[in-house]
Design a protein around this motif. Structure first.
Motif, PDB file in Angstrom:
ATOM      1  N   GLN A 122       0.857  -1.185   0.000  1.00  0.00           N
ATOM      2  CA  GLN A 122       0.000   0.000   0.000  1.00  0.00           C
ATOM      3  C   GLN A 122       0.892   1.234   0.000  1.00  0.00           C
ATOM      4  O   GLN A 122       1.686   1.431   0.903  1.00  0.00           O
ATOM      5  CB  GLN A 122      -0.897   0.011   1.236  1.00  0.00           C
ATOM      6  N   LEU A 123       0.764   2.057  -1.030  1.00  0.00           N
ATOM      7  CA  LEU A 123       1.567   3.267  -1.172  1.00  0.00           C
ATOM      8  C   LEU A 123       0.651   4.487  -1.123  1.00  0.00           C
ATOM      9  O   LEU A 123      -0.342   4.560  -1.837  1.00  0.00           O
ATOM     10  CB  LEU A 123       2.333   3.249  -2.502  1.00  0.00           C
ATOM     11  N   SER A 124       1.001   5.430  -0.237  1.00  0.00           N
ATOM     12  CA  SER A 124       0.262   6.696  -0.163  1.00  0.00           C
ATOM     13  C   SER A 124       1.262   7.839  -0.031  1.00  0.00           C
ATOM     14  O   SER A 124       2.424   7.627   0.297  1.00  0.00           O
ATOM     15  CB  SER A 124      -0.728   6.685   1.005  1.00  0.00           C
ATOM     16  N   TRP A 125       0.803   9.046  -0.280  1.00  0.00           N
ATOM     17  CA  TRP A 125       1.642  10.238  -0.218  1.00  0.00           C
ATOM     18  C   TRP A 125       0.733  11.440  -0.053  1.00  0.00           C
ATOM     19  O   TRP A 125      -0.481  11.325  -0.059  1.00  0.00           O
ATOM     20  CB  TRP A 125       2.511  10.357  -1.476  1.00  0.00           C
ATOM     21  N   LYS A 126       1.338  12.614   0.095  1.00  0.00           N
ATOM     22  CA  LYS A 126       0.563  13.837   0.245  1.00  0.00           C
ATOM     23  C   LYS A 126       0.488  14.572  -1.087  1.00  0.00           C
ATOM     24  O   LYS A 126       1.460  14.628  -1.830  1.00  0.00           O
ATOM     25  CB  LYS A 126       1.186  14.747   1.306  1.00  0.00           C
ATOM     26  N   ASN A 127      -0.668  15.165  -1.345  1.00  0.00           N
ATOM     27  CA  ASN A 127      -0.843  15.956  -2.563  1.00  0.00           C
ATOM     28  C   ASN A 127      -0.276  17.360  -2.347  1.00  0.00           C
ATOM     29  O   ASN A 127       0.177  17.684  -1.252  1.00  0.00           O
ATOM     30  CB  ASN A 127      -2.320  15.977  -2.982  1.00  0.00           C
ATOM     31  N   PRO A 128      -0.293  18.219  -3.369  1.00  0.00           N
ATOM     32  CA  PRO A 128       0.268  19.570  -3.210  1.00  0.00           C
ATOM     33  C   PRO A 128      -0.397  20.405  -2.108  1.00  0.00           C
ATOM     34  O   PRO A 128       0.185  21.354  -1.616  1.00  0.00           O
ATOM     35  CB  PRO A 128       0.047  20.215  -4.583  1.00  0.00           C
ATOM     36  N   HIS A 129      -1.611  20.026  -1.704  1.00  0.00           N
ATOM     37  CA  HIS A 129      -2.314  20.745  -0.642  1.00  0.00           C
ATOM     38  C   HIS A 129      -1.969  20.193   0.744  1.00  0.00           C
ATOM     39  O   HIS A 129      -2.490  20.676   1.742  1.00  0.00           O
ATOM     40  CB  HIS A 129      -3.824  20.684  -0.856  1.00  0.00           C
ATOM     41  N   GLY A 130      -1.131  19.151   0.806  1.00  0.00           N
ATOM     42  CA  GLY A 130      -0.749  18.563   2.083  1.00  0.00           C
ATOM     43  C   GLY A 130      -1.709  17.507   2.599  1.00  0.00           C
ATOM     44  O   GLY A 130      -1.587  17.058   3.733  1.00  0.00           O
ATOM     45  N   GLN A 131      -2.660  17.073   1.780  1.00  0.00           N
ATOM     46  CA  GLN A 131      -3.621  16.045   2.183  1.00  0.00           C
ATOM     47  C   GLN A 131      -3.155  14.686   1.668  1.00  0.00           C
ATOM     48  O   GLN A 131      -2.592  14.586   0.578  1.00  0.00           O
ATOM     49  CB  GLN A 131      -5.003  16.360   1.608  1.00  0.00           C
ATOM     50  N   MET A 132      -3.408  13.639   2.456  1.00  0.00           N
ATOM     51  CA  MET A 132      -3.069  12.291   2.016  1.00  0.00           C
ATOM     52  C   MET A 132      -3.996  11.895   0.873  1.00  0.00           C
ATOM     53  O   MET A 132      -5.204  12.123   0.930  1.00  0.00           O
ATOM     54  CB  MET A 132      -3.209  11.290   3.162  1.00  0.00           C
ATOM     55  N   VAL A 133      -3.424  11.312  -0.164  1.00  0.00           N
ATOM     56  CA  VAL A 133      -4.217  10.849  -1.303  1.00  0.00           C
ATOM     57  C   VAL A 133      -4.735   9.445  -1.010  1.00  0.00           C
ATOM     58  O   VAL A 133      -4.280   8.779  -0.076  1.00  0.00           O
ATOM     59  CB  VAL A 133      -3.379  10.837  -2.604  1.00  0.00           C
ATOM     60  N   ASP A 134      -5.690   8.996  -1.808  1.00  0.00           N
ATOM     61  CA  ASP A 134      -6.156   7.622  -1.687  1.00  0.00           C
ATOM     62  C   ASP A 134      -4.996   6.708  -2.051  1.00  0.00           C
ATOM     63  O   ASP A 134      -4.335   6.907  -3.085  1.00  0.00           O
ATOM     64  CB  ASP A 134      -7.331   7.353  -2.625  1.00  0.00           C
ATOM     65  N   PRO A 135      -4.730   5.698  -1.235  1.00  0.00           N
ATOM     66  CA  PRO A 135      -3.554   4.853  -1.483  1.00  0.00           C
ATOM     67  C   PRO A 135      -3.742   3.955  -2.707  1.00  0.00           C
ATOM     68  O   PRO A 135      -4.858   3.668  -3.124  1.00  0.00           O
ATOM     69  CB  PRO A 135      -3.437   4.025  -0.209  1.00  0.00           C
ATOM     70  N   ILE A 136      -2.605   3.527  -3.230  1.00  0.00           N
ATOM     71  CA  ILE A 136      -2.585   2.540  -4.301  1.00  0.00           C
ATOM     72  C   ILE A 136      -2.285   1.204  -3.637  1.00  0.00           C
ATOM     73  O   ILE A 136      -1.352   1.093  -2.832  1.00  0.00           O
ATOM     74  CB  ILE A 136      -1.506   2.877  -5.344  1.00  0.00           C
ATOM     75  N   LEU A 137      -3.071   0.197  -3.955  1.00  0.00           N
ATOM     76  CA  LEU A 137      -2.941  -1.118  -3.336  1.00  0.00           C
ATOM     77  C   LEU A 137      -2.544  -2.147  -4.383  1.00  0.00           C
ATOM     78  O   LEU A 137      -3.009  -2.111  -5.519  1.00  0.00           O
ATOM     79  CB  LEU A 137      -4.263  -1.538  -2.691  1.00  0.00           C
ATOM     80  N   LEU A 138      -1.688  -3.069  -3.976  1.00  0.00           N
ATOM     81  CA  LEU A 138      -1.284  -4.163  -4.849  1.00  0.00           C
ATOM     82  C   LEU A 138      -1.164  -5.415  -3.999  1.00  0.00           C
ATOM     83  O   LEU A 138      -0.566  -5.382  -2.918  1.00  0.00           O
ATOM     84  CB  LEU A 138       0.061  -3.858  -5.529  1.00  0.00           C
ATOM     85  N   SER A 139      -1.746  -6.518  -4.463  1.00  0.00           N
ATOM     86  CA  SER A 139      -1.655  -7.794  -3.760  1.00  0.00           C
ATOM     87  C   SER A 139      -0.875  -8.777  -4.616  1.00  0.00           C
ATOM     88  O   SER A 139      -1.108  -8.898  -5.821  1.00  0.00           O
ATOM     89  CB  SER A 139      -3.038  -8.378  -3.483  1.00  0.00           C
TER      90      SER A 139
END
Length: 121
Positions: free
Chosen positions: A93-110
């Motif tokens: 599960q990879l997540s990061w912050k957008n330019p506004h400083g909010q966490m984006v919806d994570p990318i999931l891989l199984s």
């Protein structure tokens, strides 16, 4: 002159929004590609019986250093199915912050790893 200034007053904020959307799409594409590459690397370098959380956590720093995202966070989980002990799942599960400083919806891989079954099953 009034018409030109009115057009510019409307266009500049619109271009800013378009630029932020483009950046968001570029970040998601970069993150998706990096996570898919990590999944391929884990699948190529590991077998069912070699999987453990300590070994999988070694991949975190590689991915975080590779992606150009704001405060990336990678979570790796190793799940064994109670109903079938010959199946292991690796969840990325990879997540990061957008330019506004909010966490984006994570990318999931199984990723699924299957052990060998006995010949009498």
């Amino acid at each position: 002159m009034i018409l030109v200034s009115a057009t510019l007053a409307i266009s500049i904020p619109a271009f800013r929004v378009v630029n932020l959307q483009r950046r968001s799409i570029d970040e998601r594409l970069l993150a998706t590609t990096a996570l898919a590459n990590l999944g391929e690397r884990i699948t190529a370098e590991n077998y069912w019986n070699s999987l453990n959380l300590e070994r999988l956590n070694q991949y975190k720093s590689r991915l975080i250093n590779q992606v150009d995202l704001k405060e990336p966070q990678l979570k790796i989980a190793l799940v064994e199915k109670e109903t079938d002990l010959n199946i292991r799942q690796v969840r990325l599960q990879l997540s990061w912050k957008n330019p506004h400083g909010q966490m984006v919806d994570p990318i999931l891989l199984s990723l699924w790893f299957h052990g060998r079954r006995d010949s009498n099953e």
